[in-house]
Design an enzyme around this catalytic site. Structure first.
Site, short mmCIF file in Angstrom:
data_model
loop_
_atom_site.label_atom_id
_atom_site.label_comp_id
_atom_site.label_asym_id
_atom_site.label_seq_id
_atom_site.Cartn_x
_atom_site.Cartn_y
_atom_site.Cartn_z
N LYS A 35 -36.40 -6.85 56.83
CA LYS A 35 -35.00 -6.33 56.47
C LYS A 35 -34.31 -7.27 55.35
O LYS A 35 -34.50 -8.17 54.87
CB LYS A 35 -34.38 -6.43 57.86
N ASP A 36 -33.19 -6.29 55.01
CA ASP A 36 -32.19 -7.19 53.85
C ASP A 36 -31.54 -8.25 54.17
O ASP A 36 -31.26 -9.11 53.39
CB ASP A 36 -31.52 -6.08 53.29
N ASP A 81 -35.57 -14.66 52.65
CA ASP A 81 -36.25 -15.38 53.76
C ASP A 81 -37.65 -15.86 53.15
O ASP A 81 -38.67 -14.89 52.30
CB ASP A 81 -36.57 -13.95 54.70
N GLY A 92 -34.86 -13.26 34.18
CA GLY A 92 -33.74 -13.37 33.86
C GLY A 92 -32.67 -13.11 35.05
O GLY A 92 -31.30 -13.36 34.83
N ASN A 93 -32.94 -12.27 36.15
CA ASN A 93 -32.18 -12.08 37.18
C ASN A 93 -32.84 -11.95 38.32
O ASN A 93 -33.86 -11.36 38.50
CB ASN A 93 -31.27 -11.08 36.83
N TYR A 100 -42.08 -1.56 54.07
CA TYR A 100 -41.74 -2.30 54.75
C TYR A 100 -42.07 -3.74 54.37
O TYR A 100 -43.09 -4.15 54.60
CB TYR A 100 -41.76 -2.16 56.17
N GLN A 157 -6.21 -14.27 52.77
CA GLN A 157 -4.63 -15.11 52.81
C GLN A 157 -4.08 -14.36 51.53
O GLN A 157 -4.62 -14.05 50.57
CB GLN A 157 -4.91 -16.42 52.99
C1 F6R Z 1 -37.30 -7.94 61.75
C2 F6R Z 1 -38.29 -8.96 61.66
C3 F6R Z 1 -39.40 -9.05 62.86
C4 F6R Z 1 -40.80 -8.71 62.30
C5 F6R Z 1 -41.81 -8.88 63.59
C6 F6R Z 1 -43.26 -8.64 62.91
O1 F6R Z 1 -36.54 -8.07 60.54
O2 F6R Z 1 -38.55 -9.89 60.58
O3 F6R Z 1 -38.95 -8.19 63.93
O4 F6R Z 1 -40.78 -7.39 61.69
O5 F6R Z 1 -41.69 -10.04 64.08
O6 F6R Z 1 -43.67 -9.42 62.10
P1 F6R Z 1 -44.83 -9.68 61.23
O7 F6R Z 1 -45.21 -8.32 60.84
O8 F6R Z 1 -44.42 -10.44 60.07
O9 F6R Z 1 -45.85 -10.24 62.16
MG MG Z 2 -38.65 -13.05 58.29
MG MG Z 3 -34.28 -12.59 58.01
#
Ligand code: F6R
Ligand code: MG
Ligand code: MG
Length: 367
Positions: free
Chosen positions: A231-232, A11, A103-104, A228, A241
């Site tokens: 998310k991943d 992202d 490197g990765n 935080y 197949q």
């Molecule tokens: C969840 C996500 C959103 C943000 C929320 C607050 O993965 O990306 O729910 O956590 O919109 O976003 P910020 O802190 O960037 O304003």
């Molecule tokens: Mg985002």
């Molecule tokens: Mg995302």
């Protein structure tokens, strides 16, 4: 012919908020990968998005963990971040946790799923990509695809699958791995993979041919950053197949939406809704979490496709059910089980509030 299929995602900026990707970012990535294909580094590529995540799907002959391929992805994310900043997209560069490439891309923020294999006469692959959820969201789907005869009838009636599959499970907190053989050890395995925020199915192998059948990204952004940072939004590649489950068996788990962690501020449980690429625009309460599935046939590494598998009408009811589940969960507002349990909130935006109020707690009088 040995081919490596790499899916590397990040992202690097949302449009609008965290709900989608800007077309200019996709165009930039397309140009970067076209250049790499022109130079011969890539055999082929496909650029797509899932919500606010930029997805680089690449085939090449550099093997897994290739510095050249990872650098190509990293440089594309860095270039994309510069454009995201120019457009003032939201959270520009949010997943790039380090300044310099070393490197990765593993451990640097982006998610990675890669597999190297000898291309079969017909090589069918499905690439799953999710938004607003965590690595581990694939556990139940991979279990159903490769170990559950109620999902995959091939396990019962296809001779080339009857012995089952081996699951490589990672303990991402203790940094350990274990292999479970299905069906023999499914009860043992479920003890662990039923806790997807701690134990994740990393890969699945055919027990006779030893061929790789699936691989998922298991990078946990919060554990990498110690706080935080989003998310991943994991990805997963599944071969299909022949000696692997059929396309319909691979897609079937998503017809019955389940609750996964993620959604608003990465702090909730919500239904994983199967959608087309176009509909991967988590909007309601920044969700609910989405999953897309692109299908390809590989031809000497060429990505013939994609077909947008969840665009099919047969997933309409699943979407409807996911929306109903979303209403049910939203009704709980800031209460569990919609909100994550406290120990999982450790890696959300909540710890600052807890820290602020720490001094206000006083001891209770003895009972
Ligand atoms: C969840 C996500 C959103 C943000 C929320 C607050 O993965 O990306 O729910 O956590 O919109 O976003 P910020 O802190 O960037 O304003
Ligand atoms: Mg985002
Ligand atoms: Mg995302």
């Amino acid at each position: 012919m040995k081919i490596t299929l790499s899916v590397i995602k990040a992202d690097i900026g949302g449009y609008v908020g965290h709900s989608d990707s800007h077309p200019d970012i996709l165009a930039l990535a397309d140009k970067a990968l076209a250049k790499a294909k022109g130079s011969g580094l890539l055999v082929d590529y496909h650029v797509t998005k899932c919500g606010d995540d930029l997805q680089l799907i690449m085939t090449h002959q550099q093997g897994e963990n290739s510095e050249k391929i990872h650098k190509l992805a990293w440089d594309t994310f860095v270039e994309g971040t510069a454009l995201a900043k120019k457009l003032k997209l939201h959270g520009a560069g949010q997943d790039l946790l380090r300044d310099a490439f070393s490197g990765n891309v593993k451990g640097m923020g982006p998610g990675v799923a890669e597999m190297e294999f000898e291309e079969r006469e017909a090589e069918t692959v499905i690439i799953f990509m999710a938004d607003k959820t965590s690595a581990g969201a694939w556990n139940m789907a991979l279990y159903k695809i490769f170990a559950d005869p109620f999902n995959t009838i091939g396990l019962v009636i296809a001779d080339n699958m009857h012995r089952g599959f081996a699951f490589e499970v990672h303990d991402i907190k203790e940094h350990k791995r274990i292999i479970f053989n299905a069906p023999d050890e499914i009860y043992d395995m479920l003890v662990f993979i039923g806790a997807p925020s701690h134990f994740m199915v990393k890969a699945v192998y055919h027990r006779e041919s030893k061929e790789i059948g699936a691989v998922s990204s298991t990078q946990r952004l919060a554990l990498l950053a110690g706080r935080y940072v989003g998310k991943d939004d994991p990805v997963c590649i599944v071969r299909s197949q022949g000696e692997f489950p059929a396309v319909g068996e691979v897609l079937e788990p998503f017809a019955a939406p389940i609750l996964v962690e993620g959604w608003m501020r990465g702090s909730h449980q919500g239904p994983l809704m199967p959608v087309s690429v176009e509909d991967s625009t988590p909007t309601r309460f920044d969700g609910p979490p989405r999953v897309i599935a692109l299908g390809f046939q590989l031809s000497s590494g060429r990505l013939v496709g994609p077909r947008d598998m969840f665009a099919d009408k047969s997933f309409d009811l699943a979407r409807h059910q996911a929306n109903e589940m979303a209403y049910l969960m939203r009704r709980h507002g800031p209460f569990e089980p919609h909100r994550l349990p406290l120990d999982e909130m450790e890696y959300t935006t909540m710890p600052q509030v807890m820290e602020k109020l720490k001094g206000r707690f006083t001891d209770l009088p003895p009972d």
